[in-house]
Design a protein around this motif. Structure first.
Motif, short mmCIF file in Angstrom:
data_model
loop_
_atom_site.label_atom_id
_atom_site.label_comp_id
_atom_site.label_asym_id
_atom_site.label_seq_id
_atom_site.Cartn_x
_atom_site.Cartn_y
_atom_site.Cartn_z
N ASN A 67 0.84 -1.19 0.00
CA ASN A 67 0.00 0.00 0.00
C ASN A 67 0.88 1.25 0.00
O ASN A 67 1.70 1.44 0.89
N GLU A 82 -5.28 5.19 1.82
CA GLU A 82 -6.44 4.30 1.94
C GLU A 82 -6.04 3.02 2.66
O GLU A 82 -4.92 2.53 2.54
N GLU A 140 -2.66 6.27 -4.74
CA GLU A 140 -3.94 6.93 -4.45
C GLU A 140 -4.93 6.79 -5.60
O GLU A 140 -6.11 6.54 -5.39
N LEU A 142 -6.39 -1.64 0.58
CA LEU A 142 -6.17 -1.79 -0.85
C LEU A 142 -5.41 -3.06 -1.19
O LEU A 142 -5.68 -3.72 -2.20
N SER A 189 -0.60 4.44 -0.34
CA SER A 189 -1.59 5.50 -0.27
C SER A 189 -2.11 5.63 1.15
O SER A 189 -1.70 4.88 2.04
N PRO A 202 -2.34 2.39 5.90
CA PRO A 202 -1.99 3.49 5.00
C PRO A 202 -0.50 3.79 5.04
O PRO A 202 0.15 3.59 6.05
#
Length: 220
Positions: free
Chosen positions: A95, A99, A170, A102, A97, A218
């Motif tokens: 990951n 978020e 992202e 993911l 990002s 994140p």
């Protein structure tokens, strides 16, 4: 009967109103003329527009443009490198990002197709666009994984093995539907447009994850 004094005052008042109107309209006309000259200069390229700037994702690092390596010659495949078997593509899902979740979401799709997901985690960078990072020995594997996406960045790094990393940014693109993936086991892969022989590329330094295995947090 109107007195001469009253008529003179009315005439003087109208004269002042006309003068104010003339000043206001003069200022407006001058302003529009300046705007027109500025617009013409921008249109002709004489000056650059102050509003001509790209959209950026807040908190995401600006990404460099990397040369994409061409596919290698493979012994026994004279027509070009064939796609790697999905089970032979070992992928870390990382990951990159803000978020959460993911890596797990991508794992569900890619594992169902047979890719070997060897780890999940996050990296200490934030990216706008997803990237596949790989070494010289993993170019065929990287192209095979890249075919699962409508568009994705390919980045050669200095790792020595065939394992590859999918860094999820992202503005990630979800994998294509299976029927839309243009790969056939007996048809050679196609080189990326404007690709460069891998020996002519200075590899990027490998980005090490800050956490792996069951982590899906994140990026910091």
């Amino acid at each position: 009967m109107t007195s001469p004094g009253y008529d003179q005052a009315r005439v003087e008042r109208r004269r002042r109103e006309h003068e104010r109107q003339a000043v206001v309209f003069g200022v407006l006309i001058a302003f529009l003329a300046v705007c027109g000259i500025f617009a013409l200069a921008v249109y002709s390229g004489a000056i650059s527009s102050p509003f001509n700037r790209p959209f950026t994702t807040v908190g995401a690092a600006e990404q460099k443009t990397y040369p994409v390596p061409c596919l290698p010659k493979v012994k026994g495949q004279p027509d070009g490198a064939l796609p790697a078997s999905y089970s032979d593509v070992q992928v870390r899902l990382l990951n990159a990002s803000e978020e959460i979740g993911l890596a797990s979401a991508h794992e569900t799709v890619l594992a169902d197709r047979g890719f070997s997901i060897i780890a999940k985690g996050n990296v200490p960078v934030q990216l706008q666009e997803s990237e596949i990072r790989f070494g010289r020995k993993g170019i065929v594997q990287a192209y095979t994984l890249a075919a699962q996406f409508p568009e994705i960045r390919l980045v050669l790094d200095d790792r020595k093995d065939r394992k590859i990393d999918l860094l999820i940014g992202e503005e990630f693109e979800a994998p294509l539907d299976v029927e839309d993936v243009e790969l056939t086991a007996d048809q050679p892969l196609r080189n990326a447009e404007d690709c460069v022989p891998s020996g002519d590329i200075e590899p990027e330094k490998r980005i090490e994850p800050s956490a792996t295995d069951d982590e899906d947090q994140p990026a910091k």
